[in-house]
Design a protein around this motif. Structure first.
Motif, PDB file in Angstrom:
ATOM      1  N   ALA A  33       0.826  -1.207   0.000  1.00  0.00           N
ATOM      2  CA  ALA A  33       0.000   0.000   0.000  1.00  0.00           C
ATOM      3  C   ALA A  33       0.862   1.259   0.000  1.00  0.00           C
ATOM      4  CB  ALA A  33      -0.924  -0.002   1.216  1.00  0.00           C
ATOM      5  N   SER A  37       0.986   3.892  -3.167  1.00  0.00           N
ATOM      6  CA  SER A  37       0.679   5.307  -2.994  1.00  0.00           C
ATOM      7  C   SER A  37       1.781   6.183  -3.576  1.00  0.00           C
ATOM      8  CB  SER A  37       0.493   5.613  -1.503  1.00  0.00           C
ATOM      9  OG  SER A  37       0.312   6.995  -1.292  1.00  0.00           O
ATOM     10  N   THR A  41       1.380   8.537  -6.886  1.00  0.00           N
ATOM     11  CA  THR A  41       1.623   9.970  -6.724  1.00  0.00           C
ATOM     12  C   THR A  41       2.589  10.474  -7.787  1.00  0.00           C
ATOM     13  OG1 THR A  41       1.154   9.994  -4.355  1.00  0.00           O
ATOM     14  CG2 THR A  41       2.613  11.720  -5.200  1.00  0.00           C
ATOM     15  N   GLN A  64       5.113   9.457   4.149  1.00  0.00           N
ATOM     16  CA  GLN A  64       5.002   9.171   2.716  1.00  0.00           C
ATOM     17  C   GLN A  64       5.995   9.967   1.893  1.00  0.00           C
ATOM     18  OE1 GLN A  64       4.282   6.596   1.532  1.00  0.00           O
ATOM     19  NE2 GLN A  64       2.227   6.509   0.711  1.00  0.00           N
ATOM     20  N   THR A 164      -5.583   5.349   4.170  1.00  0.00           N
ATOM     21  CA  THR A 164      -5.386   5.222   2.717  1.00  0.00           C
ATOM     22  C   THR A 164      -3.943   5.530   2.333  1.00  0.00           C
ATOM     23  OG1 THR A 164      -6.060   7.524   2.342  1.00  0.00           O
ATOM     24  CG2 THR A 164      -7.792   5.834   2.244  1.00  0.00           C
ATOM     25  N   ALA A 165      -3.011   5.334   3.279  1.00  0.00           N
ATOM     26  CA  ALA A 165      -1.581   5.582   3.042  1.00  0.00           C
ATOM     27  C   ALA A 165      -1.329   7.025   2.621  1.00  0.00           C
ATOM     28  CB  ALA A 165      -1.016   4.599   2.012  1.00  0.00           C
ATOM     29  N   CYS A 168      -4.993  10.226  -1.547  1.00  0.00           N
ATOM     30  CA  CYS A 168      -5.310   9.309  -2.643  1.00  0.00           C
ATOM     31  C   CYS A 168      -6.271   9.930  -3.652  1.00  0.00           C
ATOM     32  CB  CYS A 168      -5.889   8.002  -2.104  1.00  0.00           C
ATOM     33  SG  CYS A 168      -7.436   8.183  -1.193  1.00  0.00           S
ATOM     34  N   VAL A 178      -7.599   3.842  -7.614  1.00  0.00           N
ATOM     35  CA  VAL A 178      -8.341   4.181  -6.396  1.00  0.00           C
ATOM     36  C   VAL A 178      -9.793   4.450  -6.775  1.00  0.00           C
ATOM     37  CG1 VAL A 178      -8.600   5.852  -4.514  1.00  0.00           C
ATOM     38  CG2 VAL A 178      -6.323   5.099  -5.229  1.00  0.00           C
ATOM     39  N   VAL A 203      -4.135   1.350  -2.182  1.00  0.00           N
ATOM     40  CA  VAL A 203      -3.524   2.143  -1.114  1.00  0.00           C
ATOM     41  C   VAL A 203      -4.159   1.888   0.242  1.00  0.00           C
ATOM     42  CG1 VAL A 203      -2.881   3.969  -2.732  1.00  0.00           C
ATOM     43  CG2 VAL A 203      -5.073   4.108  -1.531  1.00  0.00           C
TER      44      VAL A 203
END
Length: 340
Positions: A33, A37, A41, A64, A164-165, A168, A178, A203
């Protein structure tokens, strides 16, 4: 992870939620996850690059930034936050990042962005030089977004959470893979274009430590609506809804109107107990110039015209700053208590 159940042992990261609306929980995230993410991104922003860490790495947003750097194979710049966030400190930390080849990115909360664009100084010059500036962690006043974009800052608004890490949904559009849906809060599709936000995709976290694993969909505590062009607009937390005289009032909508008024720097709208209405709308406002705060009558008139009479604040207090809890999130409970 002795004593944990099978699905919990797949966790690569345990991170606490901010607890801004209740007790903090520990979210368990898999490596898959976190990496998904980061990769999604980069795909949305235009490719891997060098990141500046300007958020605490005890929260998912800061973590992150580190994960994205690992995935990109670049060494991040790190801002010293030991004495708080200052525009001059950001400019100093950004200097080393911006000299490296390739795209340059950072992630901020609205309070930090506001400080950087408040004056035409080295902080604003530095933030203008980034190829992408992720803004999340709290609702960003439209007036602040307009001011930053007009100044040349490449803003990307994000919506997401530890579960959701991190972010998202970027600029109202979910990252690739997603899925977002609006329901009545029980998993049933909501009528129309408003409802409780639910999220699925690569994620999603495994679950909460000590709880049951998440299913395919994670039910957030947030309400949202779809705009005419299909983008997600977050209306605020369901728990924050104000019920006054039988009318449901979104504090986020009232905040957006007030934040757009001249002389308003920051604002938080809450519901306070009222013997006649059940709850009354109350607004704590940080004026741009404490010596000349905006006219309360003009503020209430703007809300009445844009949102309706029931949403008009019955209490307005001008304060030097809003209490924060977590990375840039306003402590709404503390604001409500301040109205006695």
């Amino acid at each position: 992870m002795h004593g944990l159940r099978g699905w919990e042992t797949s966790a690569a990261l345990a991170v606490g939620t901010s607890g801004s609306t209740g007790d903090s929980k520990v979210v368990l995230l898999s490596a898959g996850a976190l990496v998904a993410s980061a990769e999604l991104t980069h795909a949305r922003l235009g490719g891997p690059g060098t990141w500046l860490v300007a958020l605490p790495t005890t929260h998912i947003a800061g973590i992150q930034v580190l994960v994205r750097s690992l995935v990109a194979g670049t060494e991040p710049g790190v801002m010293d936050l030991s004495t708080g966030f200052r525009a001059s400190g950001f400019a100093t930390a950004a200097r080393g990042v911006l000299t490296r080849p390739g795209p340059h990115y950072t992630a901020l909360v609205p309070t930090q962005l506001a400080r950087l664009v408040a004056t035409d100084g080295p902080g604003l010059a530095a933030i203008r030089a980034f190829d992408g500036v992720l803004i999340g962690g709290a609702a960003t006043p439209p007036s602040l977004l307009e001011r930053a974009r007009a100044a040349g800052v490449r803003i990307v608004t994000t919506y997401g959470m530890s579960e959701t890490a991190g972010g998202c949904v970027y600029d109202g559009v979910p990252l690739e893979g997603v899925r977002v849906r609006l329901t009545d809060g029980t998993g049933t599709a909501a009528d129309g274009t408003e409802g409780r936000i639910e999220i699925a995709g690569p994620v999603l976290a495994l679950g909460y430590q000590g709880g049951e694993p998440f299913g395919e969909w994670f039910r957030t505590g947030d309400l949202g609506r779809l705009t005419d062009d299909g983008r997600l607009e977050v209306l605020g937390r369901a728990d924050d809804m104000i019920i006054s005289g039988g009318e449901n009032i979104s504090p986020t909508r009232v905040e957006r109107v007030l934040a757009a008024q001249p002389g308003v720097h920051e604002v938080c709208v809450v519901g306070v107990a009222d013997p006649e209405w059940g709850q009354a709308v109350a607004a704590a406002i940080v004026p741009g110039d404490p010596r000349t705060p905006p006219d309360p009558d003009r503020l209430t008139a703007a809300v009445r015209e844009a949102v309706g009479r029931s949403a008009t604040p019955k209490h307005i207090a001008f304060v030097p700053e809003l209490p924060l809890r977590g990375p840039g999130k306003v402590d709404r409970a503390a604001v409500a208590r301040s109205f006695g």
